[in-house]
Design a protein around this motif. Sequence first.
Motif, short mmCIF file in Angstrom:
data_model
loop_
_atom_site.label_atom_id
_atom_site.label_comp_id
_atom_site.label_asym_id
_atom_site.label_seq_id
_atom_site.Cartn_x
_atom_site.Cartn_y
_atom_site.Cartn_z
N SER A 56 26.65 3.31 -15.18
CA SER A 56 26.81 4.57 -14.71
C SER A 56 27.59 4.52 -13.06
CB SER A 56 25.79 5.70 -14.59
OG SER A 56 24.76 5.11 -13.82
N ASP A 57 26.94 3.57 -12.48
CA ASP A 57 27.36 3.36 -10.90
C ASP A 57 28.71 2.73 -10.79
OD1 ASP A 57 25.95 1.02 -11.73
OD2 ASP A 57 26.39 0.14 -9.73
N LEU A 58 29.14 2.13 -11.73
CA LEU A 58 30.38 1.31 -11.95
C LEU A 58 31.75 2.46 -12.25
CD1 LEU A 58 29.81 -1.82 -14.02
CD2 LEU A 58 29.89 -1.56 -11.57
N LYS A 59 31.13 3.50 -12.62
CA LYS A 59 32.19 4.60 -13.09
C LYS A 59 33.02 5.04 -11.62
CE LYS A 59 32.88 8.55 -16.16
NZ LYS A 59 32.41 9.33 -17.00
N GLU A 60 32.31 5.24 -10.71
CA GLU A 60 32.77 5.85 -9.38
C GLU A 60 33.38 4.62 -8.48
OE1 GLU A 60 33.20 8.70 -9.36
OE2 GLU A 60 32.04 9.12 -10.99
N SER A 61 33.08 3.34 -9.07
CA SER A 61 33.49 1.93 -8.24
C SER A 61 35.03 1.69 -8.27
CB SER A 61 32.65 0.91 -8.40
OG SER A 61 32.75 0.40 -9.74
N ASN A 65 39.18 -4.55 -8.34
CA ASN A 65 38.66 -5.97 -8.72
C ASN A 65 37.82 -6.10 -9.84
OD1 ASN A 65 40.02 -6.79 -6.26
ND2 ASN A 65 38.24 -5.90 -5.02
N GLN A 66 38.27 -6.09 -10.97
CA GLN A 66 37.49 -5.73 -12.10
C GLN A 66 36.90 -7.18 -12.46
OE1 GLN A 66 39.53 -4.26 -15.81
NE2 GLN A 66 38.10 -4.92 -17.06
N PRO A 67 35.69 -7.17 -12.67
CA PRO A 67 35.12 -8.51 -13.09
C PRO A 67 35.63 -8.85 -14.67
CG PRO A 67 33.44 -6.72 -13.61
CD PRO A 67 34.44 -6.15 -12.83
N ILE A 68 35.47 -10.17 -15.07
CA ILE A 68 35.61 -10.48 -16.57
C ILE A 68 34.51 -9.91 -17.23
CG2 ILE A 68 35.85 -12.44 -18.09
CD1 ILE A 68 36.72 -14.24 -15.85
N LEU A 69 35.01 -9.02 -18.44
CA LEU A 69 34.10 -8.24 -19.19
C LEU A 69 33.70 -9.29 -20.31
CD1 LEU A 69 35.31 -4.80 -19.32
CD2 LEU A 69 33.54 -5.66 -17.63
N CYS A 70 32.36 -9.16 -20.62
CA CYS A 70 31.73 -10.16 -21.78
C CYS A 70 30.81 -9.34 -22.69
CB CYS A 70 31.03 -11.49 -21.50
SG CYS A 70 30.68 -12.39 -22.63
N PRO A 71 31.12 -8.05 -23.28
CA PRO A 71 30.37 -7.33 -24.16
C PRO A 71 29.65 -8.24 -25.18
CG PRO A 71 32.73 -6.50 -23.87
CD PRO A 71 32.86 -7.92 -23.53
N LEU A 72 28.61 -7.91 -25.29
CA LEU A 72 27.71 -8.13 -26.32
C LEU A 72 27.15 -6.90 -27.36
CD1 LEU A 72 25.77 -11.08 -24.76
CD2 LEU A 72 27.83 -11.26 -25.87
N PHE A 74 28.85 -3.18 -29.38
CA PHE A 74 30.02 -2.54 -29.63
C PHE A 74 30.08 -1.06 -29.13
CE2 PHE A 74 29.03 -4.58 -33.87
CZ PHE A 74 30.33 -5.16 -33.93
N LYS A 75 29.00 -0.78 -28.35
CA LYS A 75 29.10 0.33 -27.46
C LYS A 75 29.55 0.70 -26.15
CE LYS A 75 24.98 1.64 -30.48
NZ LYS A 75 24.89 0.29 -31.44
N LEU A 76 30.52 0.04 -25.69
CA LEU A 76 31.07 -0.10 -24.46
C LEU A 76 31.79 1.18 -24.15
CD1 LEU A 76 31.39 -2.38 -22.24
CD2 LEU A 76 33.89 -2.52 -23.24
N PRO A 77 31.34 1.85 -22.90
CA PRO A 77 31.94 3.22 -22.50
C PRO A 77 33.39 3.21 -22.68
CG PRO A 77 30.18 2.38 -21.09
CD PRO A 77 30.24 1.42 -22.08
#
Length: 229
Positions: A56-61, A65-72, A74-77
């Motif tokens: 949740s804190d990333l939503k306002e950040s 400078n987005q990090p490389i996302l590595c989702p493990l 299916f429920k990515l917001p």
Amino acid sequence: MPDVLIITDPVPSPSQPSAMSAIAAEMKRAVLALGSSSTAKERPIQVEVRSISELSDLKESNLLNQPILCPLTFKLPLWIPFTAREVFAACEHVEELQQQVSGWGVAIGSGVYWLPIVLTAKGPLYAEAISLSDRSSSAYHQPFHLTDAQRQPLYALGNRLLRSLNASSGVYLVQFGWDGNQVQFDRLIPFPDRPAIASVGVQTPDLFTCHWQCLTHQPIRDLSVLSAR
């Protein structure tokens, strides 16, 4: 902001670590071992593991400078920009994907085997299949031997699936079963899930390392099995 953000399903409780914790730990190990071309010469790479309930804190950040996302998971917001979202959504909707594959003349059924496909920028590499060590356990084993006659329809199915989804580079697990000599498609997992742990210490590069190399466009020349467990 970390350089790499590994996103997982929620852990039930700190006192009850889940299989997801082990998957995230292996993914983090692979990232730290290889780093990335953009940070290796400047500083150690910063890796953070968060569950979907801790974002949740990333939503306002500032996500410039987005990090490389590595989702493990299916429920990515939806508010997190993710280029492979359509592929993940197609894989999450298991029944719809099964209907598509059924239309190709492939049987559908429950599977306890997995064909790992490492989709690189130059094309797919097919790893040795993975099976459950015991139908009554949650342990996995690699390699699971397939004959050439069994491999070819699986390879063809995996390749057609990834092409139909316009899949991006990464590790995919085709979950499948058998009905006699006929392959049965179960589902497609677009990240190194629990069965991938079987590759650690057995396959080089292991599937977590392969996934990171794909995400960062590092070349993978070959896959080999070091030993059987």
